[in-house]
Structure formats: structure tokens, C-alpha cells
Design a protein around this motif. Sequence first.
Motif, PDB file in Angstrom:
ATOM      1  N   SER A 318       0.698  -1.033  -0.133  1.00  0.00           N
ATOM      2  CA  SER A 318       0.251  -0.106   0.000  1.00  0.00           C
ATOM      3  C   SER A 318       0.868   1.123   0.090  1.00  0.00           C
ATOM      4  N   ILE A 319       0.379   1.931  -0.962  1.00  0.00           N
ATOM      5  CA  ILE A 319       1.412   3.351  -1.077  1.00  0.00           C
ATOM      6  C   ILE A 319       0.549   4.475  -0.875  1.00  0.00           C
ATOM      7  N   GLY A 320      -0.776   4.222  -0.854  1.00  0.00           N
ATOM      8  CA  GLY A 320      -1.724   5.479  -0.937  1.00  0.00           C
ATOM      9  C   GLY A 320      -3.282   4.896  -0.890  1.00  0.00           C
ATOM     10  N   LYS A 321      -4.265   5.845  -0.773  1.00  0.00           N
ATOM     11  CA  LYS A 321      -5.707   5.560  -0.424  1.00  0.00           C
ATOM     12  C   LYS A 321      -6.519   6.098  -1.480  1.00  0.00           C
ATOM     13  N   VAL A 322      -7.557   5.348  -2.076  1.00  0.00           N
ATOM     14  CA  VAL A 322      -8.722   6.156  -2.537  1.00  0.00           C
ATOM     15  C   VAL A 322      -9.737   6.874  -1.429  1.00  0.00           C
ATOM     16  N   THR A 323     -10.030   7.896  -1.662  1.00  0.00           N
ATOM     17  CA  THR A 323     -10.644   8.733  -0.908  1.00  0.00           C
ATOM     18  C   THR A 323     -12.069   9.040  -1.361  1.00  0.00           C
ATOM     19  N   SER A 324     -12.408   9.048  -2.467  1.00  0.00           N
ATOM     20  CA  SER A 324     -13.705   9.190  -3.081  1.00  0.00           C
ATOM     21  C   SER A 324     -13.748   8.384  -4.628  1.00  0.00           C
ATOM     22  N   GLY A 325     -14.775   7.685  -4.754  1.00  0.00           N
ATOM     23  CA  GLY A 325     -15.104   7.153  -5.939  1.00  0.00           C
ATOM     24  C   GLY A 325     -16.374   6.866  -6.402  1.00  0.00           C
ATOM     25  N   GLY A 326     -16.424   6.781  -7.802  1.00  0.00           N
ATOM     26  CA  GLY A 326     -17.883   6.373  -8.065  1.00  0.00           C
ATOM     27  C   GLY A 326     -17.985   6.445  -9.737  1.00  0.00           C
ATOM     28  N   PHE A 327     -19.089   6.164 -10.292  1.00  0.00           N
ATOM     29  CA  PHE A 327     -19.595   6.256 -11.536  1.00  0.00           C
ATOM     30  C   PHE A 327     -19.884   7.617 -12.016  1.00  0.00           C
ATOM     31  N   SER A 328     -19.195   8.162 -13.073  1.00  0.00           N
ATOM     32  CA  SER A 328     -19.554   9.386 -13.734  1.00  0.00           C
ATOM     33  C   SER A 328     -20.723   9.322 -14.710  1.00  0.00           C
ATOM     34  N   PRO A 329     -21.729   9.717 -14.343  1.00  0.00           N
ATOM     35  CA  PRO A 329     -22.813   9.849 -15.409  1.00  0.00           C
ATOM     36  C   PRO A 329     -22.648  10.818 -16.594  1.00  0.00           C
ATOM     37  N   THR A 330     -21.767  11.418 -16.450  1.00  0.00           N
ATOM     38  CA  THR A 330     -21.514  12.742 -17.483  1.00  0.00           C
ATOM     39  C   THR A 330     -20.613  11.849 -18.453  1.00  0.00           C
ATOM     40  N   LEU A 331     -19.611  11.348 -18.156  1.00  0.00           N
ATOM     41  CA  LEU A 331     -18.403  10.452 -18.677  1.00  0.00           C
ATOM     42  C   LEU A 331     -18.712   9.295 -19.056  1.00  0.00           C
ATOM     43  N   GLN A 332     -19.554   8.637 -18.309  1.00  0.00           N
ATOM     44  CA  GLN A 332     -20.008   7.176 -18.537  1.00  0.00           C
ATOM     45  C   GLN A 332     -18.839   6.365 -18.339  1.00  0.00           C
ATOM     46  N   ARG A 333     -18.108   6.669 -17.402  1.00  0.00           N
ATOM     47  CA  ARG A 333     -16.983   5.831 -16.796  1.00  0.00           C
ATOM     48  C   ARG A 333     -16.843   6.044 -15.355  1.00  0.00           C
ATOM     49  N   PRO A 334     -16.211   5.029 -14.582  1.00  0.00           N
ATOM     50  CA  PRO A 334     -15.636   5.249 -13.352  1.00  0.00           C
ATOM     51  C   PRO A 334     -14.615   6.194 -12.995  1.00  0.00           C
ATOM     52  N   ILE A 335     -14.688   7.069 -11.881  1.00  0.00           N
ATOM     53  CA  ILE A 335     -13.530   8.278 -11.729  1.00  0.00           C
ATOM     54  C   ILE A 335     -13.335   8.085 -10.086  1.00  0.00           C
ATOM     55  N   ALA A 336     -12.316   8.525  -9.609  1.00  0.00           N
ATOM     56  CA  ALA A 336     -12.048   8.640  -8.398  1.00  0.00           C
ATOM     57  C   ALA A 336     -10.962   9.832  -8.004  1.00  0.00           C
ATOM     58  N   MET A 337     -10.914   9.816  -6.777  1.00  0.00           N
ATOM     59  CA  MET A 337      -9.837  10.598  -6.244  1.00  0.00           C
ATOM     60  C   MET A 337      -9.040   9.844  -5.142  1.00  0.00           C
ATOM     61  N   ALA A 338      -7.654  10.111  -4.917  1.00  0.00           N
ATOM     62  CA  ALA A 338      -6.758   9.310  -4.250  1.00  0.00           C
ATOM     63  C   ALA A 338      -5.579  10.144  -3.924  1.00  0.00           C
ATOM     64  N   TYR A 339      -4.950   9.829  -2.743  1.00  0.00           N
ATOM     65  CA  TYR A 339      -3.811  10.232  -2.302  1.00  0.00           C
ATOM     66  C   TYR A 339      -2.618   9.274  -3.108  1.00  0.00           C
ATOM     67  N   VAL A 340      -1.581   9.775  -3.679  1.00  0.00           N
ATOM     68  CA  VAL A 340      -0.673   8.802  -4.112  1.00  0.00           C
ATOM     69  C   VAL A 340       0.835   9.734  -3.971  1.00  0.00           C
ATOM     70  N   PRO A 341       1.893   9.019  -4.002  1.00  0.00           N
ATOM     71  CA  PRO A 341       3.103   9.377  -3.956  1.00  0.00           C
ATOM     72  C   PRO A 341       3.571  10.595  -4.871  1.00  0.00           C
ATOM     73  N   ARG A 342       3.973  11.662  -4.607  1.00  0.00           N
ATOM     74  CA  ARG A 342       4.068  12.925  -5.680  1.00  0.00           C
ATOM     75  C   ARG A 342       4.801  12.472  -6.753  1.00  0.00           C
ATOM     76  N   GLU A 343       5.614  11.569  -6.795  1.00  0.00           N
ATOM     77  CA  GLU A 343       6.486  11.157  -8.071  1.00  0.00           C
ATOM     78  C   GLU A 343       5.637  10.214  -8.818  1.00  0.00           C
ATOM     79  N   LEU A 344       4.237   9.991  -8.342  1.00  0.00           N
ATOM     80  CA  LEU A 344       3.301   9.181  -9.124  1.00  0.00           C
ATOM     81  C   LEU A 344       1.986  10.126  -9.417  1.00  0.00           C
ATOM     82  N   SER A 345       2.187  11.205  -9.396  1.00  0.00           N
ATOM     83  CA  SER A 345       1.073  12.230  -9.545  1.00  0.00           C
ATOM     84  C   SER A 345       0.814  12.912 -10.638  1.00  0.00           C
TER      85      SER A 345
END
Length: 380
Positions: A318-345
Motif C-alpha cells: 500500500s502506497i496510497g488511498k482512494v478517498t472518493s470514487g464512483g461512476f460518472s454519469p456525464t463521462l459514462q465511466r468510473p472516476i476517483a480521487m486518491a492520495y498517491v506519492p508525489r512522484e506518481l502524481s
Amino acid sequence: MSENTENLKQLPLGDWHRSLGARMVPFAGYEMPVQYEGVMAEHIWTRTEAGLFDVSHMGQVNLSGEGAAEALEAITPGNLSALGAGKIRYTLLLAQDGGILDDLMVTNTGRNLYLVVNGATKHDDIAYMRQQLPVSVTLDHLEDAALLALQGPKAGEALVKLDVQPLEAGWPVPADLHFMEAGPFLWNAIPLGISRSGYTGEDGFEISVPAEHAEALASALTDLEEVRPIGLGARDSLRLEAGLPLYGHDMDAGVLPVEANLNFALSKIRREEGKFAGAERVLAQYPDKSEIKRVGLFIDGRQPVREGADVVDDAGNSIGKVTSGGFSPTLQRPIAMAYVPRELSATGTAITVLQRKKQIACTVADMPFVPHNYHRKPKI
């Protein structure tokens, strides 16, 4: 949403929501409408028409007294003392170590400062402000006021039809306000505080109204063909598409502003002064020296990832966490927010999320996921 229903507070519009068939759920200590006809339909309606949200669980506060703005600056990094009458600023309530206690909107009404804080944290926020602010500043919790959010591209048109008028000479009508502007208004002799702001990424307004008149206003709005009542479910999917963090999920007291990707909330003059709670620790990370960063994610496939899922490295650590996630009705695909190491941002970086022992491929995405549609003042 696992709170004991026996201890829940009731919104001023609680019975009104039930009369419209709302499904009620526990949220932030209140019984609140999560949906009426369905999250997907309500989400799309708000993006194309105008949706009415009851956000009366939020905390509404007036600060008054000499030096109120300067005093509030001691615990926020926003340039509030330079805020003109009728203007709004987003800022952060910071603990003494710089951790984020809440995010809030501050309006200079021309007479005092009007604050809107999150519902789940409002009592702690108020207690902290009372502890930190000098005795010369009076804090008034507006417990007898309801708060409605009218959001969507036809929100301004709806207020025109209601014939909402300025309370004072010199103020524009609501439809002539620009994003992050506010003023005092009257509707049927009822005083309203209206700001052109919101939490959906769409154009819209937040309306403070005496609780005793909230039902009359809500009914008048939803009687209009372009306005429908919208629940918490669509509010969450709309704010996720807009890339807007939710306090207690995408940030908390253990997170610093730069880590939360909220550099814009650190006003330049305040950074230069360095005179706010936790400034030394906060500014040590500015602008890009934090080890972690909140990012957006596009999820491969159709399965959404949810809050709490681990971001993992190639070895499964584990190197980070998803903090919000769900299906985007506008984009018709799943999206999320997460904390990741800055070098992977960086945008386009491949990320792996582990959910229920299944590895899911993701890609760092720019936020907002769906462009904001705010009614901004034209640049000269």
C-alpha cells in the motif's frame, strides 16, 4: 450513513422532502434526502436544467466586530482582510499544526463576515473559532436559517421568474451576480442572502432563508418547469466530477493544504506574511514539496473503486488511498480521487488500486473531470 436514526436532527424541510417521495438517510447527524427519482436522472437534470438541493445541515455563521477579518486570518490562509463587499472567498480552517479542520466559504456582506462550514464539523468549527478569536469578535451561529442550493445552467433563469429583487439600492439582481459574488435580496417580503456559488461545478446559487419560509421558497422554485428537487446522491456524483474534495473523506486534520492539492487557497500575500496557524509547516511543502498529493483517477473498465481502497506498488504494498470514487454519469465511466506519492502524481501515470483483493488499473487524470460551468466575470 450508519448513524442511529433515533438521534437524528430534522431539517426544516424534512416533511416537504418526504411528501415528494424522497428516500431519507442519516448524514452529518441529520435525516436527509439521498434521492427522489434516482441519482443518475437527478445528476443529468442538474447538468442540463436546474436542481434544488437542501443543504440546511451546513453551518451558517456571522462574524462581526472590529478586526473580524484580520482575526479570522490567524486560523485561515486566505486574504480575507482585502475581501470587498459582496465578494466570496474559499479558504481553509487550519489547526495550530497546519492540518485542515474544514474548508469554508467566507463572504463580506458589507456589514460582517458570513461563513458557511461543513455540517459534520460545524460544532467543532464554531468551538475552535470561539476559542481562537478575540473577545472583540462576535460569532453568531444562524441556527434559525435554512440553506438551499439552486444549481445548473438554468438556475439564473429560475430566479428571474421568481422575481427576486435586491434588498438595497446598488446591488444587482441575482442573475447579474458573477461567480463568488453575493448580496442581500427580497422575495415576497422575505429576506434572502444569495451567493453565486455551489458544490456541483455548475452555475448556481446558494440561498440562505429564514427556516420558517424555507418551504414556501422551495415549493415556488420546484413549481418551475426547469427546477427539480435533487438529493445527496447526485450532489456527491456532481462534486466528484467537478474535482471538489469532501471534508472528512478527501481531507482531514491529518492532511496539509499542499498535500490536498489546494495550493490556490494559500493566498500570495498570506504566504509572504506567514502569519497563520501552522504556517511554517504548511509553507515548507509549498508549492510542490509534499510527499503525497491528491489526484484524480480514470478507472479502467466499468467497475468503480470506492473510498478506502489501497493504491499499491508493483509488489502489492500500500502506497496510497482512494478517498472518493464512483461512476460518472456525464463521462459514462468510473472516476476517483486518491492520495498517491508525489512522484506518481503526473497526469497519465499508471496507478494500480487494490479493491477486494482485485487489482484494478487506473490512470492519473486532470481535475476537474468535467469542466466547470461557473458564471465568471469577464476578464478585461
